[in-house]
Design a protein around this motif. Sequence first.
Motif, mmCIF file in Angstrom:
data_model
loop_
_atom_site.group_PDB
_atom_site.id
_atom_site.type_symbol
_atom_site.label_atom_id
_atom_site.label_comp_id
_atom_site.label_asym_id
_atom_site.label_seq_id
_atom_site.Cartn_x
_atom_site.Cartn_y
_atom_site.Cartn_z
ATOM 1 N N LEU A 84 -22.809 -45.151 -60.511
ATOM 2 C CA LEU A 84 -22.873 -46.081 -59.382
ATOM 3 C C LEU A 84 -23.494 -47.403 -59.857
ATOM 4 O O LEU A 84 -22.996 -48.486 -59.540
ATOM 5 C CB LEU A 84 -23.699 -45.474 -58.236
ATOM 6 N N GLU A 88 -20.636 -50.142 -59.353
ATOM 7 C CA GLU A 88 -20.710 -50.757 -58.016
ATOM 8 C C GLU A 88 -20.459 -52.272 -58.082
ATOM 9 O O GLU A 88 -19.694 -52.799 -57.266
ATOM 10 C CB GLU A 88 -22.071 -50.463 -57.350
ATOM 11 N N VAL A 91 -16.465 -53.407 -58.400
ATOM 12 C CA VAL A 91 -15.420 -53.100 -57.412
ATOM 13 C C VAL A 91 -15.057 -54.373 -56.649
ATOM 14 O O VAL A 91 -15.927 -55.161 -56.285
ATOM 15 C CB VAL A 91 -15.893 -51.990 -56.439
ATOM 16 N N ILE A 97 -15.590 -47.110 -52.355
ATOM 17 C CA ILE A 97 -16.338 -46.210 -53.239
ATOM 18 C C ILE A 97 -16.352 -44.825 -52.608
ATOM 19 O O ILE A 97 -16.747 -44.664 -51.454
ATOM 20 C CB ILE A 97 -17.790 -46.709 -53.471
#
Lengths: 185, 356
Positions: A84, A88, A91, A97
């Motif tokens: 993550l 993260e 994206v 997610i």
Amino acid sequence: MQTGTDNETRIVIAGFGGQGVVLAGNLLAQACVEEGKNVSMMVAYGAEMRGGTANSTVVISQGTIYSPVVVRPNIAVILNTPSLEKFEPSVTAGGLIVANQSMMNRAVKRGDLKVMMIAATEIAHGLGNVRVANSVILGALIAATSLLRLASLERAVETLMAQKKAALVALNLEALRAGFAACPS
Amino acid sequence: MSTQTAKILMKGNEVMCEAAVRAGCKFFAGYPITPQNEVPEYLSWRLPQAGGVFVQAESEIAAINMIFGAAATGFRCMTSSSSPGISLKQEGISYIAAAELPCVIANVQRGGPGLGNIRAAQSDYFQAVKGGGHGDYHLIVLAPSTLTELYALTMNAFDYADHYRNPVMILMDGILGQMVEPIVTEEYRPLFEPTEKDYILDGCKGRKPRIIKTLHLQPAEALVEVNRRLVAKYKRISSELKLCEDFQTDDARLIVSAYGITAQVSKGAVLQARSKGLKVGLIRPITLWPFPEAPFVKAAKTAEKFLVVEMSNGQMIEDVRLAEQCLRPVEFFGVGGGWYPTTDEVLDAIEKSYPA
């Protein structure tokens, strides 16, 4: 759900080595073959080791795929917290997610993403084998998007696992369906 | 494995292997190196299944010399490696070229110089095209840009090697080697009528002995004669075998040129540029040697500029300049060391280079 700015869907699947990110990528790619979609899959082949982070990427398109390399995914399938942290930020805005809640010790920070948390490891544990958490989360991914049909993914499990891992076919099919059912609609 | 009309998922390295086996490759020797390790892995089981022999050699140098032997005895044969390993093979490659023996050598390029890294690169263009070993020789160098093309060109590579009695290099990179895509494994169709290999060492019972050698001391002119023969052969190859894809170049003001996976990425960028109203085309050399000059000469008459994209510090750009005879400016986008471009980055470079 519509994902991606063009006709291409770019997915990263990331987790610890051993969580099945390579198999998950292969299953998605095979499901695309079953549906006649174009697909390009790659596995990060750096100095990966057991317990380290690993990832695979899948590009899906109705048209020609010009690059198999995913820099800005519009879907991230995240199996643990370090992944993550890593993915993260990359994206694309408005992207999705899908994260394994059982292995996450923080929430998604960005506010411009769709987030689906699923207790994949717990569900897999309930099925008798934590190692099918990857299939659980794939089932959830399919339920959350209109990317592929569940039946295509089921056929992919049979195609890829029937020869060498026949004993695991039934369990993975069960895991896919459990993840599909667990996805909050 | 029977002919598949359905698409099956395969990794680039495996695609190349399956094509090699179907084209009748009967011997492989190699030494492990990332990012081409699926090649020996796949051939270790697939080649014996098809009646061939797989050897994991003790070194790259041993492997290339085993290929020398296999080719001298008439077998279709192949070795593969990645950049530092290909450097190690150069002595053997020069010998095989000198002996005019057919074989296929795959280079799944990685970052350099030195031991470099294991990411994809295109920094071995000079080595492949200008001769990495000593002496005046040429390899036929093929540069596929998709897995479907990799499959077809690998089969063709064996045909070209036999037809011209010359080593053929398949110049790939870590992305092509590692990417997994659905492909159709078409049946092998030879490009040429098969001819008897009248030079091979297969036992001289009932015929005069043959000698395959690369040392020519006496008479003094012997090696000059060998070189004249090589020159004639290379001229023939140059006149017969120049493969190139010409994409949307007719009205193009800017011509992008790239090979391998970089060409595929660039093609996506060219299409995006077209959708923005920019007149951009792509010239993609498929044979890097012999280099296809003609499309560049033609394009230089109408286009105003060239932009070469490579995963290197700029190598093929020199051949592009020679081909278009410096009629138009040639710009460059790229760097070595494991960097690769996205379509967005190539589009950006196109917009910056686009003639005012």
